[in-house]
Scaffold this active site. Structure first.
Site, PDB file in Angstrom:
ATOM      1  N   LYS A  13       0.839  -1.215   0.000  1.00  0.00           N
ATOM      2  CA  LYS A  13       0.000   0.000   0.000  1.00  0.00           C
ATOM      3  C   LYS A  13       0.869   1.258   0.000  1.00  0.00           C
ATOM      4  O   LYS A  13       0.663   2.168  -0.800  1.00  0.00           O
ATOM      5  CB  LYS A  13      -0.932   0.011   1.230  1.00  0.00           C
ATOM      6  N   ARG A  87     -10.069  -0.252   8.603  1.00  0.00           N
ATOM      7  CA  ARG A  87      -9.472  -1.557   8.883  1.00  0.00           C
ATOM      8  C   ARG A  87     -10.454  -2.518   9.509  1.00  0.00           C
ATOM      9  O   ARG A  87     -10.091  -3.632   9.850  1.00  0.00           O
ATOM     10  CB  ARG A  87      -8.327  -1.350   9.855  1.00  0.00           C
ATOM     11  N   ARG A 121      11.632  -5.226   5.362  1.00  0.00           N
ATOM     12  CA  ARG A 121      11.439  -3.795   5.067  1.00  0.00           C
ATOM     13  C   ARG A 121      12.348  -2.924   5.936  1.00  0.00           C
ATOM     14  O   ARG A 121      12.542  -3.172   7.107  1.00  0.00           O
ATOM     15  CB  ARG A 121       9.988  -3.397   5.330  1.00  0.00           C
ATOM     16  N   ARG A 151      10.985  -1.157  11.306  1.00  0.00           N
ATOM     17  CA  ARG A 151       9.857  -0.730  12.139  1.00  0.00           C
ATOM     18  C   ARG A 151       9.702  -1.673  13.325  1.00  0.00           C
ATOM     19  O   ARG A 151       9.940  -2.870  13.195  1.00  0.00           O
ATOM     20  CB  ARG A 151       8.576  -0.780  11.297  1.00  0.00           C
ATOM     21  N   ARG A 162      -0.454  -9.343  13.292  1.00  0.00           N
ATOM     22  CA  ARG A 162      -1.001  -8.377  12.318  1.00  0.00           C
ATOM     23  C   ARG A 162      -1.754  -9.105  11.203  1.00  0.00           C
ATOM     24  O   ARG A 162      -2.798  -8.642  10.739  1.00  0.00           O
ATOM     25  CB  ARG A 162       0.130  -7.534  11.719  1.00  0.00           C
TER      26      ARG A 162
HETATM   27  P1  AP5 Z   1       4.820  -1.579   1.892  1.00  0.00           P
HETATM   28  O1  AP5 Z   1       4.515  -0.784   0.671  1.00  0.00           O
HETATM   29  O2  AP5 Z   1       5.484  -0.867   3.008  1.00  0.00           O
HETATM   30  O3  AP5 Z   1       3.506  -2.372   2.369  1.00  0.00           O
HETATM   31  P2  AP5 Z   1       2.213  -1.871   3.147  1.00  0.00           P
HETATM   32  O4  AP5 Z   1       1.042  -2.512   2.517  1.00  0.00           O
HETATM   33  O5  AP5 Z   1       2.206  -0.384   3.281  1.00  0.00           O
HETATM   34  O6  AP5 Z   1       2.481  -2.601   4.546  1.00  0.00           O
HETATM   35  P3  AP5 Z   1       2.356  -2.066   6.016  1.00  0.00           P
HETATM   36  O7  AP5 Z   1       3.134  -3.028   6.862  1.00  0.00           O
HETATM   37  O8  AP5 Z   1       2.702  -0.614   6.122  1.00  0.00           O
HETATM   38  O9  AP5 Z   1       0.838  -2.247   6.267  1.00  0.00           O
HETATM   39  P4  AP5 Z   1       0.103  -2.244   7.572  1.00  0.00           P
HETATM   40  O10 AP5 Z   1      -1.258  -2.045   7.088  1.00  0.00           O
HETATM   41  O11 AP5 Z   1       0.331  -3.417   8.434  1.00  0.00           O
HETATM   42  O12 AP5 Z   1       0.804  -1.043   8.416  1.00  0.00           O
HETATM   43  P5  AP5 Z   1       0.282   0.391   8.856  1.00  0.00           P
HETATM   44  O13 AP5 Z   1       1.433   1.284   8.919  1.00  0.00           O
HETATM   45  O14 AP5 Z   1      -0.915   0.771   8.080  1.00  0.00           O
HETATM   46  O15 AP5 Z   1       5.715  -2.822   1.438  1.00  0.00           O
HETATM   47  C1  AP5 Z   1       6.170  -3.788   2.365  1.00  0.00           C
HETATM   48  C2  AP5 Z   1       7.539  -4.348   1.945  1.00  0.00           C
HETATM   49  O16 AP5 Z   1       7.393  -5.035   0.707  1.00  0.00           O
HETATM   50  C3  AP5 Z   1       8.621  -3.279   1.702  1.00  0.00           C
HETATM   51  O17 AP5 Z   1       9.873  -3.811   2.067  1.00  0.00           O
HETATM   52  C4  AP5 Z   1       8.566  -3.031   0.196  1.00  0.00           C
HETATM   53  O18 AP5 Z   1       9.802  -2.593  -0.310  1.00  0.00           O
HETATM   54  C5  AP5 Z   1       8.188  -4.422  -0.313  1.00  0.00           C
HETATM   55  N1  AP5 Z   1       7.336  -4.395  -1.525  1.00  0.00           N
HETATM   56  C6  AP5 Z   1       6.290  -3.552  -1.774  1.00  0.00           C
HETATM   57  N2  AP5 Z   1       5.735  -3.833  -2.972  1.00  0.00           N
HETATM   58  C7  AP5 Z   1       6.432  -4.891  -3.478  1.00  0.00           C
HETATM   59  C8  AP5 Z   1       6.334  -5.657  -4.681  1.00  0.00           C
HETATM   60  N3  AP5 Z   1       5.403  -5.375  -5.616  1.00  0.00           N
HETATM   61  N4  AP5 Z   1       7.206  -6.680  -4.865  1.00  0.00           N
HETATM   62  C9  AP5 Z   1       8.169  -6.965  -3.931  1.00  0.00           C
HETATM   63  N5  AP5 Z   1       8.311  -6.268  -2.777  1.00  0.00           N
HETATM   64  C10 AP5 Z   1       7.459  -5.250  -2.553  1.00  0.00           C
HETATM   65  O19 AP5 Z   1      -0.239   0.072  10.346  1.00  0.00           O
HETATM   66  C11 AP5 Z   1       0.657  -0.240  11.393  1.00  0.00           C
HETATM   67  C12 AP5 Z   1      -0.119  -0.419  12.685  1.00  0.00           C
HETATM   68  O20 AP5 Z   1      -0.763   0.815  13.057  1.00  0.00           O
HETATM   69  C13 AP5 Z   1      -1.257  -1.454  12.651  1.00  0.00           C
HETATM   70  O21 AP5 Z   1      -0.800  -2.766  12.895  1.00  0.00           O
HETATM   71  C14 AP5 Z   1      -2.162  -0.928  13.779  1.00  0.00           C
HETATM   72  O22 AP5 Z   1      -1.666  -1.300  15.045  1.00  0.00           O
HETATM   73  C15 AP5 Z   1      -2.041   0.591  13.626  1.00  0.00           C
HETATM   74  N6  AP5 Z   1      -3.084   1.112  12.728  1.00  0.00           N
HETATM   75  C16 AP5 Z   1      -2.891   1.668  11.503  1.00  0.00           C
HETATM   76  N7  AP5 Z   1      -4.070   2.003  10.936  1.00  0.00           N
HETATM   77  C17 AP5 Z   1      -5.033   1.648  11.826  1.00  0.00           C
HETATM   78  C18 AP5 Z   1      -6.456   1.701  11.802  1.00  0.00           C
HETATM   79  N8  AP5 Z   1      -7.130   2.175  10.730  1.00  0.00           N
HETATM   80  N9  AP5 Z   1      -7.131   1.242  12.890  1.00  0.00           N
HETATM   81  C19 AP5 Z   1      -6.477   0.769  13.969  1.00  0.00           C
HETATM   82  N10 AP5 Z   1      -5.141   0.654  14.045  1.00  0.00           N
HETATM   83  C20 AP5 Z   1      -4.409   1.099  12.982  1.00  0.00           C
HETATM   84 MG    MG Z   2       2.332   0.982   4.899  1.00  0.00          MG
END
Ligand code: AP5
Ligand code: MG
Length: 204
Positions: A13, A87, A121, A151, A162
Site C-alpha cells: 500500500k 481496517r 522492510r 519498524r 497483524r
Molecule cells: P509496503 O509498501 O510498506 O507495504 P504496506 O502494505 O504499506 O504494509 P504495512 O506493513 O505498512 O501495512 P500495515 O497495514 O500493516 O501497516 P500500517 O502502517 O498501516 O511494502 C512492504 C515491503 O514489501 C517493503 O519492504 C517493500 O519494499 C516491499 N514491496 C512492496 N511492494 C512490493 C512488490 N510489488 N514486490 C516486492 N516487494 C514489494 O499500520 C501499522 C499499525 O498501526 C497497525 O498494525 C495498527 O496497530 C495501527 N493502525 C494503523 N491504521 C489503523 C487503523 N485504521 N485502525 C487501527 N489501528 C491502525
Molecule cells: Mg504501509
C-alpha cells in the site's frame, strides 16, 4: 476523486501510495504513518498507539477515527487516498457517514510472501524512503544517505498477529466495498512498477 488502498500488511500500500502521489493529485493519508509520527513526538495518542502497535493489534476505533477526521479536514475533504484505513467494518461505516469514496483498490498478494516482505522492510530515518533490505547497499538510504531502520512492529511474532487481525477484521471489507460496487482488485505479485501499471488502469 477519493480512494482507499486496501490490502494486507506488506501488500504494498505504502509503495503504491508514493507512486500514486507522484502521478495523481491525491493527498496520501496513512493512519500508520500518523501514529508513528505521534509515537516519535511522544504525544498522548502516540503513547496509547504504541501499546497496541507493538502487539500487532488495532488502535481503538475512537482514537483512530479522531485522527482520520483531522487528516481529512486538513486535506479539504476531497482528492485523498486513504492507506491503512478503514481496517474494520465499524471504521468503514463511520467513514461512509463523513465523506464519499469513489474507488477502493485492493492490492492482492499471496499470504506466504507477506512475512518475508515485511521482515525485510527498512525505512529511512531522514526522508522516510521505504525499501527491502535486499535492495540496500551499505545499509544507507539510496535517496539521501540517511540511516535505515526496521519498524518496531516488523518482527516475526508481531507480523503473525497483524496478519491474523487482517484476516479477521480487515478482509471482510473486500465484500463490504464489492457490495457497494466500488472494489477494484489489483494483482500485487508483480514488481512495484508492474503493480503500479495495474493501479493506473483503475485510476485512468
Ligand atoms: P509496503 O509498501 O510498506 O507495504 P504496506 O502494505 O504499506 O504494509 P504495512 O506493513 O505498512 O501495512 P500495515 O497495514 O500493516 O501497516 P500500517 O502502517 O498501516 O511494502 C512492504 C515491503 O514489501 C517493503 O519492504 C517493500 O519494499 C516491499 N514491496 C512492496 N511492494 C512490493 C512488490 N510489488 N514486490 C516486492 N516487494 C514489494 O499500520 C501499522 C499499525 O498501526 C497497525 O498494525 C495498527 O496497530 C495501527 N493502525 C494503523 N491504521 C489503523 C487503523 N485504521 N485502525 C487501527 N489501528 C491502525
Ligand atoms: Mg504501509
Amino acid at each position: 476523486m477519493n480512494i482507499i488502498l486496501l490490502g494486507a500488511p506488506g501488500a504494498g500500500k505504502g509503495t503504491q501510495a508514493t507512486r500514486i502521489e507522484e502521478n495523481y493529485n491525491l493527498k496520501h493519508i496513512s493512519t500508520g504513518d500518523i501514529f508513528r509520527h505521534h509515537m516519535r513526538q511522544q504525544t498522548e495518542v502516540g503513547m496509547l498507539a504504541r501499546s497496541y502497535i507493538k502487539k500487532g493489534q488495532l488502535v481503538p476505533d475512537e482514537v483512530t477515527l479522531r485522527i482520520v477526521e483531522i487528516a481529512l479536514k486538513d486535506a479539504g475533504m476531497k482528492d485523498f487516498m486513504l492507506d491503512g484505513f478503514p481496517r474494520n467494518i465499524n471504521q468503514a461505516e463511520a467513514l461512509d457517514k463523513i465523506v464519499g469514496i469513489d474507488k477502493v483498490i485492493d492490492i492482492s498478494v499471496d499470504f506466504d510472501v507477506l512475512t518475508e516482505r515485511i521482515c525485510g522492510r527498512r525505512n529511512c530515518l531522514e526522508c522516510g524512503y521505504t525499501t527491502h533490505v535486499s535492495q540496500l547497499k551499505g545499509g544507507v538510504c539510496p535517496k539521501c544517505g540517511g540511516e535505515m531502520q526496521q519498524r518496531m512492529d516488523d518482527k516475526e511474532e508481531t507480523v503473525k498477529s497483524r496478519l491474523t487481525v487482517y484476516s479477521e477484521q480487515t478482509a471482510p471489507l473486500i465484500e463490504y466495498y464489492k457490495s457497494q460496487g466500488k472494489l477494484f482488485t489489483v494483482d500485487g505479485m508483480g514488481t512495484p512498477d508492474e503493480v503500479f501499471g495495474e493501479v493506473r488502469k483503475v485510476l485512468g
